[in-house]
Design a protein around this motif. Sequence first.
Motif, PDB file in Angstrom:
ATOM      1  N   LEU A   4     136.744  81.469 -17.191  1.00  0.00           N
ATOM      2  CA  LEU A   4     138.057  80.952 -16.846  1.00  0.00           C
ATOM      3  C   LEU A   4     137.824  79.675 -16.066  1.00  0.00           C
ATOM      4  O   LEU A   4     137.054  79.672 -15.108  1.00  0.00           O
ATOM      5  N   ALA A  24     141.067  79.737 -20.760  1.00  0.00           N
ATOM      6  CA  ALA A  24     140.333  80.996 -20.873  1.00  0.00           C
ATOM      7  C   ALA A  24     139.555  81.070 -22.174  1.00  0.00           C
ATOM      8  O   ALA A  24     140.009  80.571 -23.209  1.00  0.00           O
ATOM      9  N   ILE A  28     138.665  86.693 -22.999  1.00  0.00           N
ATOM     10  CA  ILE A  28     139.474  86.965 -21.809  1.00  0.00           C
ATOM     11  C   ILE A  28     140.947  86.852 -22.161  1.00  0.00           C
ATOM     12  O   ILE A  28     141.771  87.654 -21.720  1.00  0.00           O
ATOM     13  N   PHE A  29     141.302  85.867 -22.933  1.00  0.00           N
ATOM     14  CA  PHE A  29     142.722  85.663 -23.236  1.00  0.00           C
ATOM     15  C   PHE A  29     143.290  86.791 -24.064  1.00  0.00           C
ATOM     16  O   PHE A  29     144.497  87.005 -24.087  1.00  0.00           O
ATOM     17  N   MET A  34     147.334  88.125 -17.661  1.00  0.00           N
ATOM     18  CA  MET A  34     146.661  87.042 -16.947  1.00  0.00           C
ATOM     19  C   MET A  34     147.428  86.795 -15.655  1.00  0.00           C
ATOM     20  O   MET A  34     148.628  87.096 -15.574  1.00  0.00           O
ATOM     21  N   THR A  50     151.747  87.185 -12.232  1.00  0.00           N
ATOM     22  CA  THR A  50     151.086  87.654 -13.450  1.00  0.00           C
ATOM     23  C   THR A  50     152.008  87.464 -14.641  1.00  0.00           C
ATOM     24  O   THR A  50     153.230  87.359 -14.496  1.00  0.00           O
ATOM     25  N   ARG A  71     152.276  80.878 -20.195  1.00  0.00           N
ATOM     26  CA  ARG A  71     151.045  80.873 -20.970  1.00  0.00           C
ATOM     27  C   ARG A  71     151.311  80.241 -22.321  1.00  0.00           C
ATOM     28  O   ARG A  71     152.385  80.425 -22.925  1.00  0.00           O
ATOM     29  N   CYS A  95     142.378  81.907 -10.938  1.00  0.00           N
ATOM     30  CA  CYS A  95     142.885  82.453 -12.184  1.00  0.00           C
ATOM     31  C   CYS A  95     142.206  83.794 -12.445  1.00  0.00           C
ATOM     32  O   CYS A  95     141.018  83.966 -12.138  1.00  0.00           O
ATOM     33  N   GLY A  97     141.914  87.320 -15.216  1.00  0.00           N
ATOM     34  CA  GLY A  97     142.225  87.999 -16.466  1.00  0.00           C
ATOM     35  C   GLY A  97     141.879  89.473 -16.338  1.00  0.00           C
ATOM     36  O   GLY A  97     140.737  89.803 -16.033  1.00  0.00           O
TER      37      GLY A  97
END
Length: 114
Positions: A4, A24, A28-29, A34, A50, A71, A95, A97
């Motif tokens: 990240l 990301a 992770i994405f 997130m 979040t 996002r 950040c 995740g």
Amino acid sequence: QVQLVESGGGLVQAGGSLRLSCAASRIIFSINTMGWYRQAPGKQRDLVATITSGGSTNYADSVKGRFTISRYNAKRTVYLQMNSLKPEDTAVYYCNGGGTSGYWGQGTQVTVSD
């Protein structure tokens, strides 16, 4: 590579705005949620906001109405738009995740002057 990468921090006067970005990696994405956390000197790391993959959001009471998390899935990027900044918003912003046991970025400093 699992990572990240935050950007967008800096110094701003009270009442100003900043936008943080977090790029990301794919793995992770793909995680549902997130988020952004922050840590002021001498204090614990606290949740800021979040967002789920479906766009549901959650905010700390201290930032409601001032901060907006979003996002952009095509770019695997999460944003934090911060308006009406206050000196008490000064912190390192991280950040995240997957929650506190998940993945973390390196952090970006946000400093709000009086």
